[in-house]
Each structure stands twice: as structure tokens, then as C-alpha cells.
Scaffold this motif. Structure first.
Motif, mmCIF file in Angstrom:
data_model
loop_
_atom_site.group_PDB
_atom_site.id
_atom_site.type_symbol
_atom_site.label_atom_id
_atom_site.label_comp_id
_atom_site.label_asym_id
_atom_site.label_seq_id
_atom_site.Cartn_x
_atom_site.Cartn_y
_atom_site.Cartn_z
ATOM 1 N N LYS A 298 -28.471 43.065 29.605
ATOM 2 C CA LYS A 298 -27.360 42.205 29.225
ATOM 3 C C LYS A 298 -27.895 40.881 28.699
ATOM 4 O O LYS A 298 -28.833 40.323 29.268
ATOM 5 C CB LYS A 298 -26.458 41.955 30.433
ATOM 6 C CG LYS A 298 -25.152 41.272 30.096
ATOM 7 C CD LYS A 298 -24.245 41.197 31.308
ATOM 8 C CE LYS A 298 -22.911 40.547 30.965
ATOM 9 N NZ LYS A 298 -22.017 40.489 32.146
ATOM 10 N N PRO A 299 -27.313 40.351 27.603
ATOM 11 C CA PRO A 299 -27.800 39.072 27.076
ATOM 12 C C PRO A 299 -27.723 37.969 28.124
ATOM 13 O O PRO A 299 -26.653 37.664 28.665
ATOM 14 C CB PRO A 299 -26.855 38.793 25.900
ATOM 15 C CG PRO A 299 -26.344 40.126 25.496
ATOM 16 C CD PRO A 299 -26.259 40.937 26.738
ATOM 17 N N PHE A 300 -28.860 37.365 28.406
ATOM 18 C CA PHE A 300 -28.959 36.324 29.425
ATOM 19 C C PHE A 300 -29.018 34.938 28.805
ATOM 20 O O PHE A 300 -28.399 33.998 29.297
ATOM 21 C CB PHE A 300 -30.220 36.577 30.274
ATOM 22 C CG PHE A 300 -30.422 35.572 31.372
ATOM 23 C CD1 PHE A 300 -29.738 35.691 32.577
ATOM 24 C CD2 PHE A 300 -31.299 34.519 31.216
ATOM 25 C CE1 PHE A 300 -29.922 34.767 33.588
ATOM 26 C CE2 PHE A 300 -31.491 33.583 32.213
ATOM 27 C CZ PHE A 300 -30.802 33.707 33.410
ATOM 28 N N TRP A 301 -29.757 34.804 27.716
ATOM 29 C CA TRP A 301 -29.896 33.502 27.050
ATOM 30 C C TRP A 301 -30.102 33.764 25.567
ATOM 31 O O TRP A 301 -31.046 34.437 25.165
ATOM 32 C CB TRP A 301 -31.077 32.733 27.641
ATOM 33 C CG TRP A 301 -31.268 31.348 27.103
ATOM 34 C CD1 TRP A 301 -30.312 30.516 26.616
ATOM 35 C CD2 TRP A 301 -32.502 30.632 27.005
ATOM 36 N NE1 TRP A 301 -30.853 29.319 26.220
ATOM 37 C CE2 TRP A 301 -32.206 29.357 26.454
ATOM 38 C CE3 TRP A 301 -33.831 30.923 27.329
ATOM 39 C CZ2 TRP A 301 -33.187 28.402 26.217
ATOM 40 C CZ3 TRP A 301 -34.804 29.968 27.097
ATOM 41 C CH2 TRP A 301 -34.484 28.717 26.546
ATOM 42 N N CYS A 302 -29.205 33.233 24.745
ATOM 43 C CA CYS A 302 -29.264 33.454 23.297
ATOM 44 C C CYS A 302 -29.035 32.129 22.576
ATOM 45 O O CYS A 302 -28.115 31.375 22.931
ATOM 46 C CB CYS A 302 -28.202 34.459 22.846
ATOM 47 S SG CYS A 302 -28.312 36.080 23.637
ATOM 48 N N PHE A 303 -29.852 31.867 21.580
ATOM 49 C CA PHE A 303 -29.645 30.684 20.750
ATOM 50 C C PHE A 303 -30.361 30.861 19.428
ATOM 51 O O PHE A 303 -31.269 31.689 19.277
ATOM 52 C CB PHE A 303 -30.133 29.407 21.454
ATOM 53 C CG PHE A 303 -31.629 29.276 21.570
ATOM 54 C CD1 PHE A 303 -32.394 28.741 20.532
ATOM 55 C CD2 PHE A 303 -32.294 29.691 22.716
ATOM 56 C CE1 PHE A 303 -33.768 28.622 20.636
ATOM 57 C CE2 PHE A 303 -33.672 29.579 22.824
ATOM 58 C CZ PHE A 303 -34.417 29.037 21.786
ATOM 59 N N SER A 304 -29.936 30.073 18.455
ATOM 60 C CA SER A 304 -30.578 29.997 17.149
ATOM 61 C C SER A 304 -30.572 28.532 16.748
ATOM 62 O O SER A 304 -29.505 27.909 16.680
ATOM 63 C CB SER A 304 -29.827 30.842 16.112
ATOM 64 O OG SER A 304 -30.422 30.724 14.844
ATOM 65 N N ALA A 305 -31.762 27.976 16.483
ATOM 66 C CA ALA A 305 -31.851 26.542 16.221
ATOM 67 C C ALA A 305 -33.054 26.245 15.341
ATOM 68 O O ALA A 305 -34.089 26.913 15.440
ATOM 69 C CB ALA A 305 -31.962 25.762 17.529
ATOM 70 N N PRO A 306 -32.943 25.246 14.471
ATOM 71 C CA PRO A 306 -34.100 24.806 13.684
ATOM 72 C C PRO A 306 -35.059 24.005 14.570
ATOM 73 O O PRO A 306 -34.632 23.182 15.379
ATOM 74 C CB PRO A 306 -33.484 23.928 12.599
ATOM 75 C CG PRO A 306 -32.191 23.456 13.173
ATOM 76 C CD PRO A 306 -31.712 24.527 14.098
ATOM 77 N N VAL A 307 -36.338 24.250 14.409
ATOM 78 C CA VAL A 307 -37.375 23.561 15.182
ATOM 79 C C VAL A 307 -38.488 23.142 14.228
ATOM 80 O O VAL A 307 -38.531 23.561 13.065
ATOM 81 C CB VAL A 307 -37.941 24.466 16.304
ATOM 82 C CG1 VAL A 307 -36.877 24.762 17.352
ATOM 83 C CG2 VAL A 307 -38.500 25.753 15.714
#
Length: 483
Positions: free
Chosen positions: A409-418
Motif C-alpha cells: 500500500k502506498p505509504f509515502w508519495c511525492f513529486s518535487a523539484p530538487v
């Protein structure tokens, strides 16, 4: 006797006695009966017409004519009965309305208050929305060497037509006097686990007068509208994120720059590109993870973001001393137009001894294990474009992280510029001698640390260290534990 008298009168040309046999039905309307006249010679004597008229009462004559007129000349008038569609029972009207499309329902609701309430019946609209938005959820697939199928609870938008459901994203800039500037034209770039959206225009408002920037998911209210591709019909806005633009250059973090623009990072994956010369907006870019994206883009309101359903703690029968185990990480590093790394790391674990500073440590790539060190394809950079110019900001990229728990099950999801920062320390690894670059990301749920080494001989980057730090509060809320 009376009949015979009437016959004799007709033969003599005299008027018959009024109200008896001359007008059938006179007694039914209450006309006065003539006085009885016995048969005899006087009964058949012709009368003078003028004398007969004068002798007859005027009131009786008027009553007779009025009765005749009401019986034979005036049509019968019946009370009006309400036989219109409004007199139908509500159940029948709802059944009729259920055969209408969305546009017709909206029109019917404008007739009156009764129709408005019936046209807003939940059962009717559920049928319309069910035909427009299929509840069946598909899955997305990773396009890496280690190909597997992972369910995110949201359809992979890059595997379907972007306009199939009419879903799109817009940004609304509001100035200090309350005027809104809507930016709709955008370039979409679909990746394995995220979509990157870039808005560019030659008509951006002045940065100094802007107060807020809002990101909305937009979907047409009418099912047929998405097929026509029209933006003039009614649409629903779902608030995804809101940013304050006051003192943008002072409070925000600059993640990179090239000769023309500099990138300012707000939060939640949004970047504003500013022209170096004018310090005005050149473009706006954001990256959205697929997890719960469709829900966030459609189920919120114009003022309130979609709230995720409450999570019920999962019962973990494993000894807490054992820590976390059997986690999976999918990592995607891209620059909007190209992908630098896309891979999956399985069987991640964390012992209780690895918990420190309220974080649980999951190591995907270790410095000590050179067999897991990974090269990047190409040189990282974040590409951008406007109506006139194009560019690439080096040492910047978009990081997509999808961490699945032990049951998938998805626990931690993100999309971000770094961005990649040059480290002051030198590489201590025998196999990799070169400059070290680090990437750090942090939010309320955890942190990500990436360490890369630049090999001058081969002109490529190698990931030699990749570590995830999960917040103990996030883990305790997820499993009901007490780390």
C-alpha cells in the motif's frame, strides 16, 4: 285537452300559451306555468297580437328568454382542472427526469422551485456521473528493467488520453485588488509516477501586484463538453494548492538558474521561473504525483482542498523490536523532457536500533555496497520553455518517490523539484574519485538524502548513497505503534 288547444291555436295562427308546449323543458328551469283555461269556444278565438303582448307580464317574458338562452345558446362552462405536468406525482417526475441529459436537467431546474429540487435528485446525477467517470481503477506500470505492477489507487493518467475525461489543470493569479488572472494553456509531460505541468505566456501580470497563486484541477460539468474540447461551458474547480506571492524572492528558496531565468521553489512541487533582467514571471511549473491525483483534482471545491479519507491503523503482528521490513521504493529522477533514473528497490527494512532523532532509516543504496551503485543517464537538468525562449537549468531535476509498505500500500508519495549541491568533502571511495554532489528533500512525513559522485573520465554521475528517513509520527499513525 291542452294538446288539442295548442293544435287549434296553431291552426288559427295565434300564439300558443307561453311556457307549456311551445318550449320543451320550460318547467325544468323554473318557468311560470300558464293559468289553466278550459276548452271551449273562447279558447280558440283569435286574439289581437298587440293586446296579447300587453296582457302578458314583462317579467315572465324576460325569464323565459333568459332560460332559453342558458339552455340552448350558451355552452356549458365547467370549472378548470389542473392537468399539467406539474400536477404529476414527484416520483413520476423524477422518473421522467432520469431520461434527460445533464444540460436538459440544468434547464429543467430553472423552471420553478419544485422542478429545481427534483432535478437535483442524487439518484439522477449518480447515473450521469457513473456513465462519465468509470469507477474501475487501472494500474500503472514502471518502465524500468525491473518491471512490475503497482497499484496506486489512481489511474495512470499517461496511459489514457488527457482529454478523455476533460481533466486539466489551471493556475489562478490574484492581485492585491482582487482581480483574477487565469492561465490555462500548459504543456504536460507524463512520467511513470507523475505529471509535470508548465504554464507559459507573454501576458503574465506584474509580480509586484500579485498576492496569491492557486492551483486547480478543472473538469467539465457536462459529460459531452469534454469531447467537444470547449472551455466556455460550466466547469468545476478543485483546489489543489495555494501559495502566497508576497515577498516571493525574499521568502522562497532558489533552486537553480541559467543565463535567462532563475528558479524559485515555493512548496508542494511548484516552481516559478523569473526573468533575471526584469524579475518578472517567465513560467510556472509544477509536478504532481499520480497517487490520489484524480481525487484531488476533482473532489475538492474552489476554496477547500480534497481531504484524504482517514487512515485506519494496520495491525502489525510482527514484534516491534524487529522494526520495519519488506518495504519497496520506486524512484524516478527526470528533467521534464528526459529521464535520468527509473528503478525499484525492494526488501527495504529498518531495525529498531536504526531509529534516531524521531526518524526511521531505510537504506536503498549503501556506500559500502558498490554492487548497488547506479549510474545516471545523461547530465541532470530541468528543461523549460516559453513562447520565445527555451533553456535547461543544470544540476536540477524532479524527484518522484513512491514508497510502498509491507502489504504493497502506498505509504509515502511525492513529486518535487530538487537541486544538486556541490559538497566540500572529497570522495573517500576507491572506485569513485571525483566531486561529490548531494540532494536533500524534506517534508512533514520524511526526508530523502542522495549522494552522487561525478566521474570526470566517463562524464557521468553515480548514485553511491540513497537513504530515506521516515517520521516516527507517520509510522505510529500508520501502524498504531509507539516508536
Amino acid at each position: 285537452m291542452a294538446t288539442e288547444c295548442g293544435g287549434h291555436l296553431r291552426e288559427c295562427g295565434a300564439e300558443p300559451a307561453v311556457g307549456v308546449a311551445a318550449f320543451p323543458g320550460a318547467s325544468e328551469v323554473g318557468l311560470p306555468s300558464p293559468p289553466f283555461t278550459p276548452a271551449g269556444p273562447s279558447a280558440v278565438r283569435p286574439r289581437n297580437r298587440s293586446k296579447s303582448s300587453a296582457a302578458r307580464p314583462q317579467g315572465d317574458s324576460r325569464a323565459v328568454h333568459a332560460g332559453i338562452k342558458s339552455l340552448y345558446l350558451t355552452p356549458s362552462i365547467k370549472p378548470e382542472s389542473n392537468l399539467g405536468i406539474e400536477s404529476m406525482p414527484s416520483e413520476m417526475l423524477i422518473k421522467v427526469f432520469s431520461y434527460l441529459d445533464a444540460a436538459s436537467l440544468l434547464a429543467v431546474g430553472c423552471v420553478n422551485r419544485h422542478f429545481y429540487h427534483l432535478a437535483n435528485d442524487n439518484g439522477i446525477w449518480l447515473k450521469i456521473y457513473s456513465s462519465c467517470f468509470q469507477p474501475k481503477k487501472t494500474i500503472w506500470k514502471m518502465k524500468s528493467e525491473q518491471t512490475e505492477t503497482v497499484s496506486l489507487g489512481c489511474a495512470a493518467l499517461h496511459e489514457r488520453e488527457p482529454g478523455a475525461s476533460g481533466l486539466s489543470w489551471i493556475i489562478v493569479l490574484k492581485d492585491k485588488i482582487g482581480k483574477e488572472h487565469v492561465m490555462e494553456e500548459a504543456n504536460l509531460s507524463f512520467k511513470d509516477t507523475s505529471v509535470t505541468i508548465l504554464w507559459h505566456s507573454t501576458d503574465w501580470p506584474c509580480l509586484d501586484i500579485l498576492s496569491t497563486l492557486k492551483l486547480f484541477g478543472v473538469i467539465p460539468l457536462l459529460p459531452d463538453q469534454s469531447r467537444a474540447g470547449s472551455k466556455n461551458g460550466p466547469r468545476h474547480r478543485s483546489l489543489i494548492a495555494e501559495y502566497r506571492l508576497a515577498n516571493l524572492t525574499e521568502k522562497s528558496v532558489e533552486v537553480g538558474a541559467d543565463k535567462l531565468v532563475r528558479l524559485v521553489y515555493l512548496n508542494s512541487g511548484l516552481v516559478v521561473g523569473l526573468w533575471k533582467v526584469k524579475n518578472e514571471i517567465a513560467f510556472v511549473m509544477t509536478s504532481l504525483h499520480y497517487h490520489q491525483l484524480f481525487e484531488r483534482s476533482t473532489l475538492g471545491s474552489a476554496t477547500v482542498k480534497y481531504a484524504l479519507p482517514p487512515h485506519k491503523p494496520l495491525l502489525d503482528d510482527v514484534d516491534p523490536e524487529y522494526g520495519l521490513h519488506d518495504y519497496s521504493l520506486h524512484l524516478d529522477m527526470h528533467g521534464r523532457s528526459c529521464t535520468y533514473l527509473c528503478g525499484t528497490f525492494k526488501s527495504l527494512f529498518c531495525r529498531k536500533d536504526d531509529i534516531a532523532d524521531e526518524y526511521l532509516k531505510l537504506t536503498a543504496v549503501s556506500l559500502k555496497d558498490n554492487t548497488k551503485h547506479l549510474p545516471l543517464i545523461g547530465t541532470p537538468g530541468l528543461s523549460w520553455e516559453t513562447d520565445v525562449f527555451k533553456g535547461n537549468v543544470k544540476d536540477c531535476y524532479v524527484m518522484d518517490v513512491t514508497l510502498l509498505d509491507e502489504i504493497g500500500k502506498p505509504f509515502w508519495c511525492f513529486s518535487a523539484p530538487v537541486c544538486m549541491d556541490l559538497s566540500s568533502k572529497a570522495s573517500g571511495l576507491y572506485d569513485y574519485m571525483g566531486h561529490i554532489y548531494t540532494t536533500d528533500y524534506a517534508d512533514s512525513e520524511g526526508k530523502v538524502y542522495v549522494e552522487l559522485v561525478w566521474l570526470e573520465e566517463t562524464k557521468e554521475y553515480f548514485i553511491v548513497n540513497l537513504v530515506l528517513y521516515l517520521s516516527t509520527k507517520k509510522v505510529n499513525d500508520w501502524f498504531g505503534t509507539n516508536y
